[in-house]
Design a protein around this motif. Structure first.
Motif, PDB file in Angstrom:
ATOM      1  N   PHE A  70       0.804  -1.227   0.000  1.00  0.00           N
ATOM      2  CA  PHE A  70       0.000   0.000   0.000  1.00  0.00           C
ATOM      3  C   PHE A  70       0.838   1.279   0.000  1.00  0.00           C
ATOM      4  O   PHE A  70       0.297   2.368  -0.193  1.00  0.00           O
ATOM      5  CB  PHE A  70      -0.940   0.021   1.209  1.00  0.00           C
ATOM      6  CG  PHE A  70      -2.253  -0.670   0.974  1.00  0.00           C
ATOM      7  CD1 PHE A  70      -3.277  -0.028   0.291  1.00  0.00           C
ATOM      8  CD2 PHE A  70      -2.462  -1.960   1.428  1.00  0.00           C
ATOM      9  CE1 PHE A  70      -4.491  -0.656   0.070  1.00  0.00           C
ATOM     10  CE2 PHE A  70      -3.674  -2.598   1.211  1.00  0.00           C
ATOM     11  CZ  PHE A  70      -4.692  -1.942   0.532  1.00  0.00           C
ATOM     12  N   THR A  71       2.128   1.169   0.169  1.00  0.00           N
ATOM     13  CA  THR A  71       2.988   2.355   0.207  1.00  0.00           C
ATOM     14  C   THR A  71       2.916   3.116  -1.107  1.00  0.00           C
ATOM     15  O   THR A  71       3.175   2.555  -2.173  1.00  0.00           O
ATOM     16  CB  THR A  71       4.452   1.959   0.511  1.00  0.00           C
ATOM     17  OG1 THR A  71       4.492   1.327   1.783  1.00  0.00           O
ATOM     18  CG2 THR A  71       5.351   3.179   0.509  1.00  0.00           C
ATOM     19  N   GLY A  72       2.522   4.388  -1.028  1.00  0.00           N
ATOM     20  CA  GLY A  72       2.500   5.262  -2.195  1.00  0.00           C
ATOM     21  C   GLY A  72       1.299   5.130  -3.113  1.00  0.00           C
ATOM     22  O   GLY A  72       1.257   5.773  -4.155  1.00  0.00           O
ATOM     23  N   VAL A  73       0.325   4.315  -2.739  1.00  0.00           N
ATOM     24  CA  VAL A  73      -0.814   4.126  -3.641  1.00  0.00           C
ATOM     25  C   VAL A  73      -1.853   5.230  -3.470  1.00  0.00           C
ATOM     26  O   VAL A  73      -2.019   5.806  -2.405  1.00  0.00           O
ATOM     27  CB  VAL A  73      -1.494   2.743  -3.484  1.00  0.00           C
ATOM     28  CG1 VAL A  73      -0.515   1.622  -3.738  1.00  0.00           C
ATOM     29  CG2 VAL A  73      -2.163   2.586  -2.163  1.00  0.00           C
ATOM     30  N   TYR A  74      -2.542   5.517  -4.561  1.00  0.00           N
ATOM     31  CA  TYR A  74      -3.628   6.497  -4.583  1.00  0.00           C
ATOM     32  C   TYR A  74      -4.943   5.839  -4.183  1.00  0.00           C
ATOM     33  O   TYR A  74      -5.772   6.427  -3.501  1.00  0.00           O
ATOM     34  CB  TYR A  74      -3.741   7.088  -5.989  1.00  0.00           C
ATOM     35  CG  TYR A  74      -4.947   7.960  -6.200  1.00  0.00           C
ATOM     36  CD1 TYR A  74      -4.965   9.271  -5.723  1.00  0.00           C
ATOM     37  CD2 TYR A  74      -6.057   7.484  -6.876  1.00  0.00           C
ATOM     38  CE1 TYR A  74      -6.081  10.070  -5.910  1.00  0.00           C
ATOM     39  CE2 TYR A  74      -7.168   8.285  -7.069  1.00  0.00           C
ATOM     40  CZ  TYR A  74      -7.182   9.576  -6.590  1.00  0.00           C
ATOM     41  OH  TYR A  74      -8.280  10.365  -6.775  1.00  0.00           O
ATOM     42  N   GLY A  75      -5.131   4.613  -4.640  1.00  0.00           N
ATOM     43  CA  GLY A  75      -6.379   3.899  -4.372  1.00  0.00           C
ATOM     44  C   GLY A  75      -6.162   2.409  -4.502  1.00  0.00           C
ATOM     45  O   GLY A  75      -5.091   1.956  -4.895  1.00  0.00           O
ATOM     46  N   ALA A  76      -7.192   1.653  -4.159  1.00  0.00           N
ATOM     47  CA  ALA A  76      -7.066   0.197  -4.204  1.00  0.00           C
ATOM     48  C   ALA A  76      -8.375  -0.443  -4.646  1.00  0.00           C
ATOM     49  O   ALA A  76      -9.456   0.069  -4.376  1.00  0.00           O
ATOM     50  CB  ALA A  76      -6.667  -0.350  -2.844  1.00  0.00           C
ATOM     51  N   TYR A  77      -8.230  -1.569  -5.328  1.00  0.00           N
ATOM     52  CA  TYR A  77      -9.351  -2.442  -5.647  1.00  0.00           C
ATOM     53  C   TYR A  77      -9.041  -3.762  -4.956  1.00  0.00           C
ATOM     54  O   TYR A  77      -7.982  -4.363  -5.184  1.00  0.00           O
ATOM     55  CB  TYR A  77      -9.481  -2.653  -7.158  1.00  0.00           C
ATOM     56  CG  TYR A  77     -10.539  -3.667  -7.516  1.00  0.00           C
ATOM     57  CD1 TYR A  77     -11.865  -3.294  -7.632  1.00  0.00           C
ATOM     58  CD2 TYR A  77     -10.205  -5.004  -7.713  1.00  0.00           C
ATOM     59  CE1 TYR A  77     -12.846  -4.228  -7.938  1.00  0.00           C
ATOM     60  CE2 TYR A  77     -11.180  -5.942  -8.019  1.00  0.00           C
ATOM     61  CZ  TYR A  77     -12.490  -5.545  -8.131  1.00  0.00           C
ATOM     62  OH  TYR A  77     -13.452  -6.463  -8.429  1.00  0.00           O
ATOM     63  N   VAL A  78      -9.936  -4.210  -4.084  1.00  0.00           N
ATOM     64  CA  VAL A  78      -9.699  -5.420  -3.305  1.00  0.00           C
ATOM     65  C   VAL A  78     -10.852  -6.379  -3.511  1.00  0.00           C
ATOM     66  O   VAL A  78     -12.006  -6.031  -3.255  1.00  0.00           O
ATOM     67  CB  VAL A  78      -9.544  -5.084  -1.798  1.00  0.00           C
ATOM     68  CG1 VAL A  78      -9.305  -6.357  -0.993  1.00  0.00           C
ATOM     69  CG2 VAL A  78      -8.425  -4.080  -1.584  1.00  0.00           C
ATOM     70  N   ASN A  79     -10.541  -7.571  -3.967  1.00  0.00           N
ATOM     71  CA  ASN A  79     -11.547  -8.605  -4.159  1.00  0.00           C
ATOM     72  C   ASN A  79     -10.941  -9.917  -3.706  1.00  0.00           C
ATOM     73  O   ASN A  79     -10.120 -10.498  -4.401  1.00  0.00           O
ATOM     74  CB  ASN A  79     -11.977  -8.679  -5.627  1.00  0.00           C
ATOM     75  CG  ASN A  79     -13.136  -9.634  -5.822  1.00  0.00           C
ATOM     76  OD1 ASN A  79     -13.708 -10.150  -4.882  1.00  0.00           O
ATOM     77  ND2 ASN A  79     -13.480  -9.863  -7.065  1.00  0.00           N
ATOM     78  N   LEU A  80     -11.335 -10.350  -2.522  1.00  0.00           N
ATOM     79  CA  LEU A  80     -10.786 -11.575  -1.946  1.00  0.00           C
ATOM     80  C   LEU A  80     -11.739 -12.734  -2.125  1.00  0.00           C
ATOM     81  O   LEU A  80     -12.951 -12.570  -2.048  1.00  0.00           O
ATOM     82  CB  LEU A  80     -10.495 -11.366  -0.459  1.00  0.00           C
ATOM     83  CG  LEU A  80      -9.537 -10.244  -0.116  1.00  0.00           C
ATOM     84  CD1 LEU A  80      -9.419 -10.077   1.392  1.00  0.00           C
ATOM     85  CD2 LEU A  80      -8.181 -10.473  -0.740  1.00  0.00           C
ATOM     86  N   ASN A  81     -11.172 -13.907  -2.310  1.00  0.00           N
ATOM     87  CA  ASN A  81     -11.944 -15.142  -2.414  1.00  0.00           C
ATOM     88  C   ASN A  81     -11.995 -15.763  -1.031  1.00  0.00           C
ATOM     89  O   ASN A  81     -11.052 -16.414  -0.596  1.00  0.00           O
ATOM     90  CB  ASN A  81     -11.282 -16.073  -3.429  1.00  0.00           C
ATOM     91  CG  ASN A  81     -12.016 -17.382  -3.577  1.00  0.00           C
ATOM     92  OD1 ASN A  81     -12.920 -17.708  -2.813  1.00  0.00           O
ATOM     93  ND2 ASN A  81     -11.637 -18.154  -4.581  1.00  0.00           N
ATOM     94  N   GLY A  82     -13.084 -15.559  -0.337  1.00  0.00           N
ATOM     95  CA  GLY A  82     -13.235 -16.056   1.022  1.00  0.00           C
ATOM     96  C   GLY A  82     -13.113 -17.564   1.141  1.00  0.00           C
ATOM     97  O   GLY A  82     -12.683 -18.083   2.165  1.00  0.00           O
ATOM     98  N   PHE A  83     -13.464 -18.292   0.095  1.00  0.00           N
ATOM     99  CA  PHE A  83     -13.368 -19.746   0.140  1.00  0.00           C
ATOM    100  C   PHE A  83     -11.912 -20.193   0.154  1.00  0.00           C
ATOM    101  O   PHE A  83     -11.579 -21.189   0.767  1.00  0.00           O
ATOM    102  CB  PHE A  83     -14.094 -20.370  -1.050  1.00  0.00           C
ATOM    103  CG  PHE A  83     -15.577 -20.179  -0.995  1.00  0.00           C
ATOM    104  CD1 PHE A  83     -16.350 -20.855  -0.058  1.00  0.00           C
ATOM    105  CD2 PHE A  83     -16.200 -19.318  -1.867  1.00  0.00           C
ATOM    106  CE1 PHE A  83     -17.716 -20.672   0.000  1.00  0.00           C
ATOM    107  CE2 PHE A  83     -17.575 -19.125  -1.813  1.00  0.00           C
ATOM    108  CZ  PHE A  83     -18.330 -19.801  -0.875  1.00  0.00           C
ATOM    109  N   SER A  84     -11.035 -19.442  -0.524  1.00  0.00           N
ATOM    110  CA  SER A  84      -9.635 -19.877  -0.580  1.00  0.00           C
ATOM    111  C   SER A  84      -8.811 -19.382   0.595  1.00  0.00           C
ATOM    112  O   SER A  84      -7.802 -19.972   0.928  1.00  0.00           O
ATOM    113  CB  SER A  84      -8.985 -19.424  -1.895  1.00  0.00           C
ATOM    114  OG  SER A  84      -8.805 -18.029  -1.898  1.00  0.00           O
ATOM    115  N   ILE A  85      -9.250 -18.290   1.252  1.00  0.00           N
ATOM    116  CA  ILE A  85      -8.461 -17.792   2.371  1.00  0.00           C
ATOM    117  C   ILE A  85      -9.039 -18.175   3.728  1.00  0.00           C
ATOM    118  O   ILE A  85      -8.438 -17.907   4.747  1.00  0.00           O
ATOM    119  CB  ILE A  85      -8.257 -16.253   2.290  1.00  0.00           C
ATOM    120  CG1 ILE A  85      -9.583 -15.512   2.357  1.00  0.00           C
ATOM    121  CG2 ILE A  85      -7.465 -15.872   1.085  1.00  0.00           C
ATOM    122  CD1 ILE A  85      -9.429 -13.999   2.442  1.00  0.00           C
ATOM    123  N   GLY A  86     -10.205 -18.797   3.731  1.00  0.00           N
ATOM    124  CA  GLY A  86     -10.787 -19.298   4.975  1.00  0.00           C
ATOM    125  C   GLY A  86     -11.568 -18.317   5.770  1.00  0.00           C
ATOM    126  O   GLY A  86     -11.650 -17.170   5.647  1.00  0.00           O
TER     127      GLY A  86
END
Length: 86
Positions: A70-86
């Motif tokens: 996240f260092t230096g970023v203007y924005g973020a798009y986050v889409n996590l797969n809950g099935f694969s990360i538990g």
């Protein structure tokens, strides 16, 4: 890339995330950093070949990796797969 805003994409190799990465890259307005677990995967190497796209090796469940990604970023798009990360 100097005037482009940096966008971090988490989940960038997935069906939705890869479309977001491609659209941001094609716009020419943004540089894209993808947080990626395996930078040698087929999906990762295909996305890294796009203009204004870089890969950032790390994991979404590692606090140090997230802080660095996240260092230096203007924005973020986050889409996590809950099935694969538990």
């Amino acid at each position: 890339m100097e005037n482009q805003k940096l966008i971090l994409v988490i989940g960038g190799t997935g069906a939705q995330g890869s479309s977001v990465v491609k659209a941001l890259s094609e716009s020419g307005r943004y540089s894209v950093r993808i947080l990626i677990r395996d930078s040698s995967s087929i999906h990762a190497t295909e996305l890294a070949a796009l203009p204004n796209v870089t890969l950032f090796q790390g994991s979404q469940d590692n606090q140090k990796d997230l802080h660095a990604a996240f260092t230096g970023v203007y924005g973020a798009y986050v889409n996590l797969n809950g099935f694969s990360i538990g």
